[in-house]
Motif scaffolding. Sequence first.
Motif, short mmCIF file in Angstrom:
data_model
loop_
_atom_site.label_atom_id
_atom_site.label_comp_id
_atom_site.label_asym_id
_atom_site.label_seq_id
_atom_site.Cartn_x
_atom_site.Cartn_y
_atom_site.Cartn_z
N ASN A 77 71.56 81.06 45.10
CA ASN A 77 71.38 80.15 43.96
C ASN A 77 70.89 80.91 42.73
OD1 ASN A 77 72.21 77.73 45.00
ND2 ASN A 77 70.17 76.83 45.19
N GLY A 102 71.28 93.46 39.33
CA GLY A 102 70.15 93.81 40.19
C GLY A 102 70.47 93.65 41.67
N THR A 146 73.45 94.17 43.15
CA THR A 146 74.21 95.34 43.62
C THR A 146 73.31 96.58 43.68
OG1 THR A 146 74.96 95.85 41.39
CG2 THR A 146 76.39 94.47 42.69
N LYS A 147 72.40 96.69 42.71
CA LYS A 147 71.49 97.85 42.70
C LYS A 147 70.59 97.84 43.94
CE LYS A 147 72.32 99.54 38.47
NZ LYS A 147 73.22 98.56 37.88
N LYS A 148 70.03 96.67 44.24
CA LYS A 148 69.08 96.60 45.36
C LYS A 148 69.80 96.87 46.69
CE LYS A 148 65.38 95.89 44.91
NZ LYS A 148 64.30 96.82 44.50
N SER A 159 71.14 100.53 47.27
CA SER A 159 70.13 101.55 47.57
C SER A 159 69.61 101.44 49.00
CB SER A 159 68.96 101.43 46.59
OG SER A 159 68.29 100.21 46.79
N LYS A 192 64.82 89.43 51.34
CA LYS A 192 63.86 90.14 50.47
C LYS A 192 64.59 90.84 49.32
CE LYS A 192 60.01 93.39 50.42
NZ LYS A 192 60.39 93.88 49.10
N LYS A 226 65.55 88.28 46.80
CA LYS A 226 64.36 87.83 46.06
C LYS A 226 63.89 88.89 45.07
CE LYS A 226 60.95 85.52 47.72
NZ LYS A 226 59.79 85.10 48.56
N ASP A 227 63.93 90.16 45.48
CA ASP A 227 63.53 91.25 44.58
C ASP A 227 64.46 91.34 43.36
OD1 ASP A 227 61.38 91.92 46.11
OD2 ASP A 227 62.32 93.66 47.06
N ALA A 228 65.69 90.89 43.55
CA ALA A 228 66.63 90.88 42.42
C ALA A 228 66.44 89.64 41.55
CB ALA A 228 68.07 90.93 42.94
N GLY A 229 65.61 88.70 42.02
CA GLY A 229 65.27 87.53 41.20
C GLY A 229 66.01 86.26 41.57
N TYR A 230 66.63 86.22 42.73
CA TYR A 230 67.43 85.05 43.10
C TYR A 230 66.94 84.41 44.40
CZ TYR A 230 70.37 86.82 39.43
OH TYR A 230 70.80 87.26 38.22
N ALA A 231 67.57 83.31 44.76
CA ALA A 231 67.14 82.56 45.94
C ALA A 231 68.28 82.46 46.95
CB ALA A 231 66.69 81.16 45.52
#
Lengths: 97, 211
Positions: free
Chosen positions: A32, A42, A44-46, A49, A82, A85-90
């Motif tokens: 969401n 973010g 794809t970046k998270k 890595s 996680k 969530k670290d990328a800012g989404y749900a």
Amino acid sequence: MAGRMRIAVMVMIGLIASPSSAAAEKLIIEVNGMVCSFCAQGITKKFSSHPSVADVQVSLEKKKVEIATKENTTLSDEEATKLIKDAGYAVVAIERQ
Amino acid sequence: MGYLRYCCLLVLAFIPAPVHAHPVTYKGGALIDVMVGHNHSQVDATYSPTPSLGLTAGYMRFRDSSHQITEAWIPRVNALLKRWNLPEAQANIYLWGGAGATNREDAAAQVGTQLDWETRWLYSAAKFDGFIIEGSNDFHFATLRAGVAPYPVEFGQVNTFIILQSDYGSQSTRRWELAPVARFFFSDYLLEVGSTIDGDVMVNGMIHFYL
């Protein structure tokens, strides 16, 4: 003696022929809030890595993130949640194929 | 009078307001944001140790109505107070504040807030930035934005938004100015170009990094 030899050969062939590694997994994560491709970078970046991840595909239209893991590796639901969530989404749901 | 001024600042701070872009990015992410305008220019370098916190080194340059230039270096903390991740939309409330100094070695402080709501097709935002400068008039800027995407895009394609922006500068224009703005973003790059009706050009560029 010949029987033992035959069994040993069959075991060796079996070891060589059968895959010793777990097959790669595909996770389809429903997310969401993913409305902007600039911000969703973010994700794809998270995932890129993470050592278990071979490929990341994001679809804003389907609201889904598809993750392909590398062979012999796994990515748990908790780890995937996680990272989202670290990328800012749900996370809404995670499906495995 | 001073009390009234700060009450007005406080009220303005909670007007549903917009953005140049999000002042907080993903965990471990960093961004450089350069905004150049006629009365207000700003350069921010931000790092986000968490997805709800951004640490910024900021440089600002203001031009007041008497054409006097004030420059300020203000490190600040940006907080994502609330995010709504919805199936078709995302909405955010940000708050930031910091303290630094001007080129005349006066103390300077900044406080601001931003509210935004966007879908893949629509974008709206409201932003307030207040600057309190020792021995000088305070500055505050307010911005309202509404935009629409002219075509549908998928991840990895070039996004475009056509935005109508309205700005108010307390020490510059002292009135709400309208400015059409075109916003483009692709991969880790964002570019906005706009102009007021009077012809004052605004350019904003942003780059994301993952550290």
